[in-house]
Design a protein around this motif. Sequence first.
Motif, PDB file in Angstrom:
ATOM      1  N   LYS A 134       0.824  -1.206   0.000  1.00 44.69           N
ATOM      2  CA  LYS A 134       0.000   0.000   0.000  1.00 44.69           C
ATOM      3  C   LYS A 134       0.862   1.262   0.000  1.00 44.69           C
ATOM      4  O   LYS A 134       0.439   2.310  -0.517  1.00 44.69           O
ATOM      5  CB  LYS A 134      -0.915  -0.013   1.214  1.00 44.69           C
ATOM      6  CG  LYS A 134      -1.932  -1.159   1.207  1.00 44.69           C
ATOM      7  CD  LYS A 134      -2.738  -1.208   2.489  1.00 44.69           C
ATOM      8  CE  LYS A 134      -3.678  -2.407   2.497  1.00 44.69           C
ATOM      9  NZ  LYS A 134      -4.433  -2.523   3.779  1.00 44.69           N
ATOM     10  N   LEU A 135       2.070   1.192   0.588  1.00 45.08           N
ATOM     11  CA  LEU A 135       2.957   2.350   0.641  1.00 45.08           C
ATOM     12  C   LEU A 135       3.735   2.550  -0.653  1.00 45.08           C
ATOM     13  O   LEU A 135       4.269   3.627  -0.912  1.00 45.08           O
ATOM     14  CB  LEU A 135       3.962   2.190   1.794  1.00 45.08           C
ATOM     15  CG  LEU A 135       3.383   2.194   3.207  1.00 45.08           C
ATOM     16  CD1 LEU A 135       4.459   1.807   4.208  1.00 45.08           C
ATOM     17  CD2 LEU A 135       2.812   3.564   3.551  1.00 45.08           C
ATOM     18  N   ASP A 136       3.799   1.524  -1.488  1.00 51.54           N
ATOM     19  CA  ASP A 136       4.606   1.540  -2.711  1.00 51.54           C
ATOM     20  C   ASP A 136       3.852   2.249  -3.840  1.00 51.54           C
ATOM     21  O   ASP A 136       3.345   1.618  -4.766  1.00 51.54           O
ATOM     22  CB  ASP A 136       4.959   0.095  -3.097  1.00 51.54           C
ATOM     23  CG  ASP A 136       5.817   0.018  -4.345  1.00 51.54           C
ATOM     24  OD1 ASP A 136       6.573   0.983  -4.615  1.00 51.54           O
ATOM     25  OD2 ASP A 136       5.739  -0.992  -5.055  1.00 51.54           O
ATOM     26  N   SER A 137       3.802   3.579  -3.770  1.00 51.42           N
ATOM     27  CA  SER A 137       3.025   4.356  -4.737  1.00 51.42           C
ATOM     28  C   SER A 137       3.586   4.253  -6.153  1.00 51.42           C
ATOM     29  O   SER A 137       2.850   4.359  -7.133  1.00 51.42           O
ATOM     30  CB  SER A 137       2.988   5.825  -4.313  1.00 51.42           C
ATOM     31  OG  SER A 137       4.295   6.360  -4.208  1.00 51.42           O
ATOM     32  N   SER A 138       4.920   4.036  -6.283  1.00 52.77           N
ATOM     33  CA  SER A 138       5.534   3.964  -7.613  1.00 52.77           C
ATOM     34  C   SER A 138       5.415   2.586  -8.240  1.00 52.77           C
ATOM     35  O   SER A 138       5.671   2.411  -9.434  1.00 52.77           O
ATOM     36  CB  SER A 138       7.018   4.344  -7.524  1.00 52.77           C
ATOM     37  OG  SER A 138       7.743   3.339  -6.834  1.00 52.77           O
ATOM     38  N   GLY A 139       5.042   1.591  -7.437  1.00 54.52           N
ATOM     39  CA  GLY A 139       4.954   0.225  -7.942  1.00 54.52           C
ATOM     40  C   GLY A 139       6.293  -0.454  -8.115  1.00 54.52           C
ATOM     41  O   GLY A 139       6.384  -1.548  -8.687  1.00 54.52           O
ATOM     42  N   SER A 140       7.377   0.155  -7.575  1.00 55.05           N
ATOM     43  CA  SER A 140       8.719  -0.397  -7.774  1.00 55.05           C
ATOM     44  C   SER A 140       8.928  -1.716  -7.046  1.00 55.05           C
ATOM     45  O   SER A 140       9.817  -2.495  -7.389  1.00 55.05           O
ATOM     46  CB  SER A 140       9.775   0.615  -7.319  1.00 55.05           C
ATOM     47  OG  SER A 140       9.637   0.896  -5.928  1.00 55.05           O
ATOM     48  N   LEU A 141       8.119  -1.962  -6.014  1.00 55.60           N
ATOM     49  CA  LEU A 141       8.283  -3.186  -5.219  1.00 55.60           C
ATOM     50  C   LEU A 141       7.261  -4.256  -5.566  1.00 55.60           C
ATOM     51  O   LEU A 141       7.293  -5.339  -4.983  1.00 55.60           O
ATOM     52  CB  LEU A 141       8.176  -2.850  -3.729  1.00 55.60           C
ATOM     53  CG  LEU A 141       9.187  -1.849  -3.153  1.00 55.60           C
ATOM     54  CD1 LEU A 141       8.916  -1.644  -1.680  1.00 55.60           C
ATOM     55  CD2 LEU A 141      10.616  -2.334  -3.362  1.00 55.60           C
ATOM     56  N   LYS A 142       6.370  -3.981  -6.486  1.00 53.73           N
ATOM     57  CA  LYS A 142       5.252  -4.880  -6.760  1.00 53.73           C
ATOM     58  C   LYS A 142       5.711  -6.298  -7.078  1.00 53.73           C
ATOM     59  O   LYS A 142       5.229  -7.276  -6.489  1.00 53.73           O
ATOM     60  CB  LYS A 142       4.418  -4.326  -7.914  1.00 53.73           C
ATOM     61  CG  LYS A 142       3.197  -5.172  -8.259  1.00 53.73           C
ATOM     62  CD  LYS A 142       2.379  -4.544  -9.386  1.00 53.73           C
ATOM     63  CE  LYS A 142       1.164  -5.395  -9.724  1.00 53.73           C
ATOM     64  NZ  LYS A 142       0.362  -4.785 -10.825  1.00 53.73           N
ATOM     65  N   THR A 143       6.642  -6.431  -8.018  1.00 51.47           N
ATOM     66  CA  THR A 143       7.113  -7.760  -8.425  1.00 51.47           C
ATOM     67  C   THR A 143       7.835  -8.462  -7.288  1.00 51.47           C
ATOM     68  O   THR A 143       7.658  -9.668  -7.060  1.00 51.47           O
ATOM     69  CB  THR A 143       8.048  -7.632  -9.637  1.00 51.47           C
ATOM     70  OG1 THR A 143       7.343  -6.993 -10.709  1.00 51.47           O
ATOM     71  CG2 THR A 143       8.527  -9.004 -10.096  1.00 51.47           C
TER      72      THR A 143
END
Length: 382
Positions: free
Chosen positions: A36-45
């Motif tokens: 939820k804190l990862d607004s850039s989506g850099s940690l999604k994978t």
Amino acid sequence: MSALDKVKQAAAMKAFDYIGKDPETNIPKVLDTVSKLDSSGSLKTHIAGIKRNFQDPDNGMHKLALKIFAETDPEQLRKVYEELMVNSMLLSAPVRSKVRAEHNCNVPWAILMDPTSACNLHCTGCWAAEYGNKLNLTLDELDNVIKQGEDLGTYVYLYSGGEPLVRRKDIITLCERHPECLFTCFTNGTLIDDEFADEMARVKNFVPAISVEGFEKETDFRRGEGTFQATQRAMEKLRARHLLFGISCCYTSKNAEFIGSETYFDAMIEWGAKFCWFFTYMPVGKDAAPELLATAQQREYMYHQVREFRKTKPLFTMDFWNDGEYVGGCIAGGRSYFHINANGDMDPCAFMHYADSNIRTDTLLEAYCKPLFMGYKDNQPF
């Protein structure tokens, strides 16, 4: 740091402290919060992969996570988490993205630097020896690179050489000057004594990868008699202080079958390593030993062995050649990393000794925008 970033940082660190109370139960819960804190989506994978692995108690990554919390100095583990997950990924990913968009260039997640070309060993087929043993980057030059990198969103710095720990006092100084950054190095391990291990325990943001190429016979074949025993003494000192460390393995035509064996994986885990970099030998330079180049069959063998043991062994492994699918192909030329040699030349990769810029005449951003690095950007993924 913006007010929003401070909130994200505080929340992420609170989440880590929560994990430490009961890692097995709380890691899945915290992963949902970090998403939820990862607004850039850099940690999604990354988060998806961790969650998938952690659901299986017999999975190697599940066992590794619990092992890390059980065996690592809690203060160092907290600091490494802050630098690696929070600073270099959660908070700085938007910074790198902004610079990339403004200048239409690559901006790396990590920078590999050679503080010196000097080394206390003479390993067979070492390409670093091509530079001789007289080149050095000054402390101020190294410091300036890190300052520039921080401004552009780069918070992870790796050292190679030569033997980087020839400059171990300067390396500790840089750890002190840049407490928000994570530092690591590829080292033969022979210079890790009690004094340096104590310094590592004090600064807590330095994590070495010790070069080992099998057991005594295989390691000493390339690195010289007594080297393997020296690495074992170094690892013993790090274990005694509950410090994080890993292994760096170069597989060749002489040791590939052993490096990929279950016996060797189990040995690295028993030594206390929490990660391992795998490299295949590259015959670079006029004094290279082409006979050490792994065969196609040996490379395929390593591909399958590393992936198989990831499923069950508590060891985080990175195969520099065979893991391209996980990082979208070539990571050089500033896409994820680049290399600065001991002469200050900014190479696209440690294995590609060509540069059109130098830290003594160009800023990092200028180098990223020059023809060589732009050529990488425009043609990636290869």
